[in-house]
Design a protein around this motif. Structure first.
Motif, PDB file in Angstrom:
ATOM      1  N   THR A 106     -10.119  12.199  10.334  1.00 39.44           N
ATOM      2  CA  THR A 106      -9.261  11.315   9.536  1.00 39.44           C
ATOM      3  C   THR A 106      -9.985  10.846   8.287  1.00 39.44           C
ATOM      4  OG1 THR A 106      -8.094  10.569  11.524  1.00 39.44           O
ATOM      5  CG2 THR A 106      -7.901   9.196   9.559  1.00 39.44           C
ATOM      6  N   LEU A 107     -11.269  10.524   8.417  1.00 38.90           N
ATOM      7  CA  LEU A 107     -12.048  10.140   7.237  1.00 38.90           C
ATOM      8  C   LEU A 107     -12.157  11.294   6.249  1.00 38.90           C
ATOM      9  CD1 LEU A 107     -14.917   7.912   8.666  1.00 38.90           C
ATOM     10  CD2 LEU A 107     -13.222   7.270   6.957  1.00 38.90           C
ATOM     11  N   ALA A 108     -12.308  12.508   6.767  1.00 37.70           N
ATOM     12  CA  ALA A 108     -12.320  13.679   5.880  1.00 37.70           C
ATOM     13  C   ALA A 108     -10.970  13.839   5.187  1.00 37.70           C
ATOM     14  CB  ALA A 108     -12.661  14.938   6.671  1.00 37.70           C
ATOM     15  N   ALA A 109      -9.882  13.611   5.929  1.00 41.46           N
ATOM     16  CA  ALA A 109      -8.544  13.700   5.341  1.00 41.46           C
ATOM     17  C   ALA A 109      -8.335  12.632   4.277  1.00 41.46           C
ATOM     18  CB  ALA A 109      -7.482  13.571   6.437  1.00 41.46           C
ATOM     19  N   ILE A 110      -8.888  11.438   4.487  1.00 41.37           N
ATOM     20  CA  ILE A 110      -8.776  10.369   3.493  1.00 41.37           C
ATOM     21  C   ILE A 110      -9.500  10.759   2.205  1.00 41.37           C
ATOM     22  CG2 ILE A 110      -9.513   8.002   2.970  1.00 41.37           C
ATOM     23  CD1 ILE A 110      -8.928   7.285   5.867  1.00 41.37           C
ATOM     24  N   SER A 111     -10.655  11.393   2.331  1.00 42.22           N
ATOM     25  CA  SER A 111     -11.384  11.830   1.132  1.00 42.22           C
ATOM     26  C   SER A 111     -10.593  12.894   0.368  1.00 42.22           C
ATOM     27  CB  SER A 111     -12.765  12.371   1.522  1.00 42.22           C
ATOM     28  OG  SER A 111     -12.657  13.565   2.279  1.00 42.22           O
ATOM     29  N   VAL A 112      -9.952  13.808   1.097  1.00 44.92           N
ATOM     30  CA  VAL A 112      -9.114  14.816   0.448  1.00 44.92           C
ATOM     31  C   VAL A 112      -7.906  14.153  -0.216  1.00 44.92           C
ATOM     32  CG1 VAL A 112      -7.654  16.849   0.838  1.00 44.92           C
ATOM     33  CG2 VAL A 112      -9.850  16.641   2.018  1.00 44.92           C
ATOM     34  N   ASP A 113      -7.339  13.169   0.447  1.00 48.28           N
ATOM     35  CA  ASP A 113      -6.198  12.438  -0.117  1.00 48.28           C
ATOM     36  C   ASP A 113      -6.572  11.766  -1.431  1.00 48.28           C
ATOM     37  OD1 ASP A 113      -3.519  10.912   0.124  1.00 48.28           O
ATOM     38  OD2 ASP A 113      -4.998   9.289   0.053  1.00 48.28           O
ATOM     39  N   ARG A 114      -7.742  11.150  -1.479  1.00 46.09           N
ATOM     40  CA  ARG A 114      -8.182  10.494  -2.724  1.00 46.09           C
ATOM     41  C   ARG A 114      -8.436  11.518  -3.828  1.00 46.09           C
ATOM     42  NH1 ARG A 114      -6.120   6.658  -3.748  1.00 46.09           N
ATOM     43  NH2 ARG A 114      -4.640   7.751  -2.405  1.00 46.09           N
ATOM     44  N   LEU A 115      -8.941  12.679  -3.459  1.00 50.58           N
ATOM     45  CA  LEU A 115      -9.176  13.731  -4.450  1.00 50.58           C
ATOM     46  C   LEU A 115      -7.850  14.256  -4.999  1.00 50.58           C
ATOM     47  CD1 LEU A 115     -11.302  15.541  -5.850  1.00 50.58           C
ATOM     48  CD2 LEU A 115     -11.001  17.159  -3.960  1.00 50.58           C
ATOM     49  N   LEU A 116      -6.871  14.448  -4.128  1.00 46.13           N
ATOM     50  CA  LEU A 116      -5.562  14.909  -4.573  1.00 46.13           C
ATOM     51  C   LEU A 116      -4.887  13.879  -5.464  1.00 46.13           C
ATOM     52  CD1 LEU A 116      -4.179  16.540  -1.286  1.00 46.13           C
ATOM     53  CD2 LEU A 116      -4.996  17.703  -3.340  1.00 46.13           C
ATOM     54  N   ALA A 117      -5.056  12.598  -5.143  1.00 47.72           N
ATOM     55  CA  ALA A 117      -4.455  11.550  -5.970  1.00 47.72           C
ATOM     56  C   ALA A 117      -5.015  11.583  -7.385  1.00 47.72           C
ATOM     57  CB  ALA A 117      -4.709  10.179  -5.332  1.00 47.72           C
ATOM     58  N   LEU A 131       0.831  -1.197   0.000  1.00 42.70           N
ATOM     59  CA  LEU A 131       0.000   0.000   0.000  1.00 42.70           C
ATOM     60  C   LEU A 131       0.871   1.255   0.000  1.00 42.70           C
ATOM     61  CD1 LEU A 131      -2.680  -1.048   2.655  1.00 42.70           C
ATOM     62  CD2 LEU A 131      -2.936  -1.038   0.181  1.00 42.70           C
ATOM     63  N   GLN A 132       0.364   2.336  -0.619  1.00 42.08           N
ATOM     64  CA  GLN A 132       1.084   3.604  -0.614  1.00 42.08           C
ATOM     65  C   GLN A 132       1.199   4.134   0.807  1.00 42.08           C
ATOM     66  OE1 GLN A 132      -0.768   6.338  -3.331  1.00 42.08           O
ATOM     67  NE2 GLN A 132       0.029   5.312  -5.142  1.00 42.08           N
ATOM     68  N   GLN A 133       2.400   4.604   1.160  1.00 41.03           N
ATOM     69  CA  GLN A 133       2.687   4.978   2.536  1.00 41.03           C
ATOM     70  C   GLN A 133       1.806   6.112   3.074  1.00 41.03           C
ATOM     71  OE1 GLN A 133       4.686   3.383   4.741  1.00 41.03           O
ATOM     72  NE2 GLN A 133       4.858   1.844   3.140  1.00 41.03           N
ATOM     73  N   PRO A 134       1.585   7.213   2.330  1.00 42.72           N
ATOM     74  CA  PRO A 134       0.721   8.268   2.880  1.00 42.72           C
ATOM     75  C   PRO A 134      -0.706   7.793   3.157  1.00 42.72           C
ATOM     76  CG  PRO A 134       2.020   9.112   1.055  1.00 42.72           C
ATOM     77  CD  PRO A 134       2.200   7.630   1.052  1.00 42.72           C
ATOM     78  N   SER A 135      -1.298   7.089   2.195  1.00 35.39           N
ATOM     79  CA  SER A 135      -2.657   6.574   2.389  1.00 35.39           C
ATOM     80  C   SER A 135      -2.690   5.543   3.506  1.00 35.39           C
ATOM     81  CB  SER A 135      -3.170   5.952   1.087  1.00 35.39           C
ATOM     82  OG  SER A 135      -3.205   6.905   0.048  1.00 35.39           O
ATOM     83  N   LYS A 136      -1.654   4.723   3.569  1.00 34.82           N
ATOM     84  CA  LYS A 136      -1.565   3.716   4.623  1.00 34.82           C
ATOM     85  C   LYS A 136      -1.479   4.369   5.999  1.00 34.82           C
ATOM     86  CE  LYS A 136       1.446  -0.081   6.122  1.00 34.82           C
ATOM     87  NZ  LYS A 136       2.655  -0.869   5.782  1.00 34.82           N
ATOM     88  N   ALA A 137      -0.745   5.483   6.100  1.00 36.77           N
ATOM     89  CA  ALA A 137      -0.618   6.189   7.377  1.00 36.77           C
ATOM     90  C   ALA A 137      -1.966   6.730   7.840  1.00 36.77           C
ATOM     91  CB  ALA A 137       0.400   7.319   7.251  1.00 36.77           C
ATOM     92  N   LEU A 138      -2.754   7.255   6.904  1.00 29.06           N
ATOM     93  CA  LEU A 138      -4.082   7.762   7.261  1.00 29.06           C
ATOM     94  C   LEU A 138      -4.999   6.638   7.723  1.00 29.06           C
ATOM     95  CD1 LEU A 138      -4.704  10.387   4.422  1.00 29.06           C
ATOM     96  CD2 LEU A 138      -4.274  10.851   6.848  1.00 29.06           C
ATOM     97  N   ILE A 139      -4.935   5.494   7.042  1.00 27.40           N
ATOM     98  CA  ILE A 139      -5.767   4.357   7.443  1.00 27.40           C
ATOM     99  C   ILE A 139      -5.339   3.857   8.818  1.00 27.40           C
ATOM    100  CG2 ILE A 139      -6.403   1.983   6.880  1.00 27.40           C
ATOM    101  CD1 ILE A 139      -6.189   2.691   3.950  1.00 27.40           C
ATOM    102  N   ARG A 140      -4.035   3.789   9.047  1.00 22.38           N
ATOM    103  CA  ARG A 140      -3.548   3.345  10.360  1.00 22.38           C
ATOM    104  C   ARG A 140      -4.000   4.305  11.463  1.00 22.38           C
ATOM    105  NH1 ARG A 140       2.764   1.864   9.824  1.00 22.38           N
ATOM    106  NH2 ARG A 140       2.455   1.483  12.049  1.00 22.38           N
ATOM    107  N   ASN A 141      -4.033   5.580  11.157  1.00 18.78           N
ATOM    108  CA  ASN A 141      -4.513   6.542  12.148  1.00 18.78           C
ATOM    109  C   ASN A 141      -5.989   6.337  12.446  1.00 18.78           C
ATOM    110  OD1 ASN A 141      -3.903   9.009  13.753  1.00 18.78           O
ATOM    111  ND2 ASN A 141      -5.491   9.895  12.447  1.00 18.78           N
ATOM    112  N   LEU A 142      -6.778   6.031  11.410  1.00 22.45           N
ATOM    113  CA  LEU A 142      -8.199   5.739  11.611  1.00 22.45           C
ATOM    114  C   LEU A 142      -8.374   4.484  12.459  1.00 22.45           C
ATOM    115  CD1 LEU A 142     -11.165   6.372  10.991  1.00 22.45           C
ATOM    116  CD2 LEU A 142     -10.930   5.051   8.885  1.00 22.45           C
ATOM    117  N   VAL A 143      -7.569   3.475  12.181  1.00 18.47           N
ATOM    118  CA  VAL A 143      -7.636   2.239  12.962  1.00 18.47           C
ATOM    119  C   VAL A 143      -7.248   2.509  14.416  1.00 18.47           C
ATOM    120  CG1 VAL A 143      -6.718  -0.100  13.207  1.00 18.47           C
ATOM    121  CG2 VAL A 143      -7.164   0.816  10.937  1.00 18.47           C
ATOM    122  N   ALA A 144      -6.210   3.323  14.625  1.00 20.62           N
ATOM    123  CA  ALA A 144      -5.772   3.644  15.985  1.00 20.62           C
ATOM    124  C   ALA A 144      -6.856   4.390  16.759  1.00 20.62           C
ATOM    125  CB  ALA A 144      -4.495   4.474  15.933  1.00 20.62           C
TER     126      ALA A 144
END
Length: 293
Positions: A108-119, A47-60
């Motif tokens: 974090t979920l909002a940040a993930i949506s922004v991350d997907r938009l930037l990608a 998995l891509q590291q930035p996206s993976k970091a956001l998912i790990r933060n959501l899991v935490a």
């Protein structure tokens, strides 16, 4: 505490015991599920590291919510048993834990949506702009500026915290809605272009990249929908429950409020299931972890 003493009526007390049992089961499954997911993400390298970091933060944050749920059960049990001193301590721990972990999950979920938009919009520049260091800065800011500040505000002024919480939740939902709507129309426009102008043989990697991107967006969208589904009853009820909590002569909304909060906590149990269902790499890693050596 005196504002909730009437909750210890016999009928309501039995209902609280039933919900407490359900909450304990949900808390245990949330703790176990998110712990396993964190271990799987730690072992997964594709998995891509930035996206993976956001998912790990959501899991935490979901893992923290699982422990908060146990504190919440202890809080209501202490009320039903009339242990008002313990109830006060559990309430403080619950307020601090919930106002830190739950807002972090939302943002974090909002940040993930922004991350997907930037990608989608940055393309090849995505890895240059969205670096792992910048994502860590965002994550730290979420825990400190959002989580810790919310907990402090809740302790000092609960009424102000209610307004801040509603405003913050609304901002998160609007951000996610705008991002996913933009992604939908952008992908649809791309699909129309591909249909009208089929790519050359040597450029067939582009549709495959879009296909992979669609899967990541689908995963984040499912997580967002699960959150809205679980949080919606509480968001509807909490404006009416506030006066009820202040009223020492009525307990009509205690059971519905407790039920809504329990359903809200269910989101932390549901998310690990979504990770394993929607993220193939996580699902395979979890299978490998539990396979017999």
């Amino acid at each position: 505490v005196t504002g909730v003493q009437t909750c210890a009526l016999p009928i309501v007390q039995k209902q609280i015991i039933r919900l407490s049992v359900i909450s304990i089961l949900l808390a245990i499954t949330a703790i176990v599920g998110n712990t396993v997911t964190l271990l799987a993400l730690h072992k997964e390298t594709s998995l891509q590291q930035p996206s993976k970091a956001l998912i790990r933060n959501l899991v935490a944050s979901d893992l923290c919510v699982g422990f908060v749920e146990l504190i919440f059960v202890a809080y209501w049990v202490s009320i039903s048993q009339g242990q008002w001193q313990m109830c006060h301590y559990f309430y403080l721990a619950y307020i601090i834990g919930s106002y830190i972990s739950i807002p972090v999950s939302l943002w974090t979920l909002a940040a993930i949506s922004v991350d997907r938009l930037l990608a989608l919009f940055l393309g090849l520049r995505y890895r240059q702009v969205v670096t792992l260091r910048r994502v860590y800065v965002v994550i730290i800011a979420l825990w400190v500026l959002v989580g810790a500040s919310n907990a402090i505000t809740a302790m000092l002024n609960p009424y102000a915290m209610t307004i801040v919480s509603v405003a913050g939740s609304t901002m998160c939902l609007i951000t996610a809605l705008v991002c996913y709507t933009t992604i939908f129309f952008k992908l649809r426009h791309h699909q129309i272009q591909v249909h009208n102008n089929p790519p050359e043989q040597e450029n067939q990697t582009i549709p495959l990249n879009i296909s992979r991107y669609r899967k990541t967006v689908s995963t984040s969208l499912w997580l967002q929908l699960a959150l809205v589904f679980c949080y919606f009853p509480y968001m509807l009820l909490v404006p009416f429950a506030r006066p009820e909590i202040e009223n020492t002569h009525s307990s009509a909304l205690y059971f519905p409020l407790y039920s809504a909060i329990t359903f809200l906590f269910f989101n932390s149990t549901l998310n690990p299931i979504l990770y394993c269902w929607k993220i193939k790499e996580v699902r395979q890693t979890v299978k490998d972890m539990f396979s017999c050596s």
